[in-house]
Write an enzyme that holds these catalytic residues in place. Structure first.
Site, PDB file in Angstrom:
ATOM      1  N   PHE A 123       0.821  -1.221   0.000  1.00 47.04           N
ATOM      2  CA  PHE A 123       0.000   0.000   0.000  1.00 47.04           C
ATOM      3  C   PHE A 123       0.850   1.264   0.000  1.00 47.04           C
ATOM      4  O   PHE A 123       0.422   2.323  -0.451  1.00 47.04           O
ATOM      5  CB  PHE A 123      -0.963  -0.011   1.200  1.00 47.04           C
ATOM      6  CG  PHE A 123      -0.409   0.508   2.499  1.00 47.04           C
ATOM      7  CD1 PHE A 123      -0.587   1.831   2.870  1.00 47.04           C
ATOM      8  CD2 PHE A 123       0.286  -0.332   3.367  1.00 47.04           C
ATOM      9  CE1 PHE A 123      -0.086   2.316   4.069  1.00 47.04           C
ATOM     10  CE2 PHE A 123       0.786   0.142   4.567  1.00 47.04           C
ATOM     11  CZ  PHE A 123       0.604   1.471   4.924  1.00 47.04           C
ATOM     12  N   LYS A 124       2.079   1.145   0.485  1.00 47.53           N
ATOM     13  CA  LYS A 124       2.915   2.337   0.624  1.00 47.53           C
ATOM     14  C   LYS A 124       3.316   2.932  -0.729  1.00 47.53           C
ATOM     15  O   LYS A 124       3.700   4.093  -0.814  1.00 47.53           O
ATOM     16  CB  LYS A 124       4.124   2.010   1.488  1.00 47.53           C
ATOM     17  CG  LYS A 124       3.655   1.781   2.919  1.00 47.53           C
ATOM     18  CD  LYS A 124       4.651   1.129   3.833  1.00 47.53           C
ATOM     19  CE  LYS A 124       3.972   0.862   5.177  1.00 47.53           C
ATOM     20  NZ  LYS A 124       4.838   0.295   6.175  1.00 47.53           N
ATOM     21  N   ASP A 125       3.186   2.139  -1.798  1.00 47.44           N
ATOM     22  CA  ASP A 125       3.461   2.667  -3.139  1.00 47.44           C
ATOM     23  C   ASP A 125       2.513   3.813  -3.493  1.00 47.44           C
ATOM     24  O   ASP A 125       2.893   4.729  -4.216  1.00 47.44           O
ATOM     25  CB  ASP A 125       3.305   1.566  -4.200  1.00 47.44           C
ATOM     26  CG  ASP A 125       4.416   0.532  -4.139  1.00 47.44           C
ATOM     27  OD1 ASP A 125       5.569   0.913  -3.884  1.00 47.44           O
ATOM     28  OD2 ASP A 125       4.126  -0.662  -4.348  1.00 47.44           O
ATOM     29  N   LEU A 128       4.276   6.679  -1.815  1.00 47.56           N
ATOM     30  CA  LEU A 128       5.708   6.920  -2.058  1.00 47.56           C
ATOM     31  C   LEU A 128       6.072   7.114  -3.521  1.00 47.56           C
ATOM     32  O   LEU A 128       7.084   7.748  -3.822  1.00 47.56           O
ATOM     33  CB  LEU A 128       6.536   5.811  -1.405  1.00 47.56           C
ATOM     34  CG  LEU A 128       6.595   6.002   0.125  1.00 47.56           C
ATOM     35  CD1 LEU A 128       7.064   4.742   0.822  1.00 47.56           C
ATOM     36  CD2 LEU A 128       7.497   7.173   0.492  1.00 47.56           C
ATOM     37  N   THR A 164       7.787  -0.108   3.853  1.00 44.16           N
ATOM     38  CA  THR A 164       8.136   1.296   3.597  1.00 44.16           C
ATOM     39  C   THR A 164       9.457   1.396   2.854  1.00 44.16           C
ATOM     40  O   THR A 164       9.610   2.197   1.937  1.00 44.16           O
ATOM     41  CB  THR A 164       8.239   2.091   4.915  1.00 44.16           C
ATOM     42  OG1 THR A 164       6.976   2.111   5.544  1.00 44.16           O
ATOM     43  CG2 THR A 164       8.673   3.525   4.664  1.00 44.16           C
TER      44      THR A 164
END
EC number: 4.2.3.1
Length: 514
Positions: A123-125, A128, A164
């Protein structure tokens, strides 16, 4: 002239000073140790939400939301649209974050929001990829008219409990004038997560494997941000969940999935369930709710590292003695770093009579107490205030594994649906909440934070009893299969010591050809 939702202040400041969006993003963490927040949360009326926003694509919705938090003078419309378009062009799904509706045949109101279709399958994509492009945009603009020797460079330093790090590296790899250092606890992330980080060949990227826990790594990063001399010398920037741009980018999928689950109608009720460690993901939902999206409730799903669950039940924010190693390692934390942002808004509303400066003073006192005593207790009004928007559920390792197994067996849309362990924590909490809920018409959106391939051990342990199950065939994407054949690049740090890490960063910076 920016409005009150387009300037930022520290959660610990008792000064009226605010800074720009660009300063908040590049700086990452305030010099007083606080986190940057907009003092005003912009309001969106129901007509705009359901007549206009509900019909937008993910990218156009992201633009509408971000425009409210970023002044036109800082990033003009055309540039912001281009940043968003480039950030989400790297995703494997046209919808960016597709909603899998009615996963199990027996619960038509259980939907899974897949947030893992970006380059690193996490999900951090979503945040980021955008943050990486933002850093490059701001730097290119700053450096455009500067001679070669005076161009500004940023040293991004971050800590990861798993996803992350790879998402930050993939967001920043090859970016001009940016160097990236990611710390992770040796032996405490999955092999695929480690391979994703350590096999990136770009010269501007370096991973540091630290003997210790994620909290040790996070403490080192915070100490580096607090070191004014080192910070000034190397222009340190943050991409951890403390960076405001990450919260901002994550707001989009709350609006987008809400409209999908309700067919854009305002008559259906929706609750979100979010696997939570550092509180950044669910905090984006809090902003969406406060902006006007009619979310009934935000449910925090924690594993055995349950500081958030304990806080909501007692008002005591207390650091445990040690981290419990669980099947959902990205949530294995002692301190939930983004929770401070929520506490600022609660302190302002319930203890400071709407006074920003007083709220900063209260939050600063709490976190000084945490630093000194390892805990602080809040007023009853704060717990009651938090409980208006949040509820929480704690999920054990056994329940996590059982949920992976159960959903694999019972799923019909699609058949044999496989959860990663973090998603399983959320789904277990969701099923519990559905069982307790008298209103069966409420739609539950459970956030799926990572692809199951990233957590082979937990998934295999849960599903190895099924004769037709194969990790290689059913779970592992081709792209991730190749990682184990690539050359690794990493540096070991023998103990969790800030000076050792600073020395390693300076050694590597000297070698990097940015």
């Amino acid at each position: 002239m920016p409005n009150a939702s387009q300037v930022y202040r520290s959660t610990r400041s008792s000064s009226p000073k605010t800074i720009s969006f660009e300063e908040a993003i590049i700086q990452g963490l305030a010099t007083d140790g606080g986190l940057f927040i907009p003092p005003t949360i912009p309001q969106v009326d129901q007509a705009t939400l359901f007549n206009d926003w509900s019909k937008l694509s993910f990218q156009d919705l992201a633009f509408a939301i971000m425009r409210l938090y970023i002044a036109q003078e800082e990033i003009p419309d055309a540039d912001l649209k281009d940043l968003i378009k480039r950030s989400y062009s790297t995703f494997r799904s046209d919808e960016v974050t597709p909603l899998v509706q009615n996963v199990t045949g027996d619960k038509e109101n259980l939907h899974i929001l897949e947030l893992f279709h970006g380059p690193t399958y996490a999900f951090k994509d979503v945040a980021l990829q955008f943050v990486g492009n933002l850093f490059e945009y701001f730097l290119q603009r700053t450096n455009a008219n500067l001679p070669e020797g005076e161009k500004k460079q940023i040293t991004v330093v971050g800590a990861t409990s798993g996803d992350t790090g790879s998402a930050a590296i993939y967001g920043l790899r090859g970016k001009k004038d940016v160097s990236v250092f990611i710390l992770y606890p040796t032996g405490r992330i999955s092999p695929i997560q480690e391979e994703q980080m350590t096999t990136v060949p770009d010269e501007n990227v370096q991973t540091l494997s630290v003997t210790g826990t994620f909290d040790n790594c996070q403490d080192i990063v915070k100490a580096i941000f607090g070191d004014k001399e080192f910070n000034s010398k190397h222009n340190v920037g943050a991409v951890n969940s403390i960076n405001w741009a990450r919260i901002l980018a994550q707001m989009t999928y709350y609006f987008y999935s809400f409209f999908q689950a309700t067919n854009g109608k305002d008559s259906k009720k929706v609750k979100f369930v979010v696997p939570s460690g550092n509180f950044g993901d669910i905090l984006a939902g809090y902003f969406a709710k406060k902006m006007g999206l009619p979310i009934e409730k935000l449910a925090i799903a924690t594993n055995e590292n349950d500081i958030l669950d304990r806080f909501l039940k007692s008002g005591l924010y207390e650091r445990s003695d040690k981290v419990a190693a669980t099947l959902s390692p990205a949530m294995d934390i002692l301190i939930s770093s983004n929770f401070e942002r929520l506490l600022w808004y609660l302190a302002r509303e319930y203890l400071a009579n709407g006074d920003d400066l007083k709220a900063g003073e209260i939050v600063n006192n709490w976190f000084q107490e945490l630093k000194t005593n390892g805990k602080f207790q809040v007023d009853k009004s704060i717990i009651e205030g938090a409980s208006k928007d949040f509820t929480s559920e704690r999920v054990s390792n056994e329940e996590t594994s059982e949920t992976i197994k159960k959903i694999y067996e019972s799923s019909v849309n699609p058949k044999h649906y496989i959860l990663d362990p973090h998603t399983a924590v959320g789904v277990c909490a969701t099923e519990r909440l559905i069982a307790k809920d008298n209103d069966k018409s409420i739609q539950y959106i459970s956030l799926s934070t990572a692809h199951p391939a990233k957590f082979a051990d937990a998934v295999n342990n849960a599903l190895s009893g099924f004769s037709n199950y194969s990790f290689e065939k059913d779970v592992l994407p081709e792209e991730l299969k190749k990682l184990s054949t690539l050359k690794k690049k990493l540096k070991f740090i023998e103990r969790a010591d800030v000076e050792l890490v600073k020395n390693a960063i300076e050694e590597e910076l000297a070698k990097m050809k940015l």
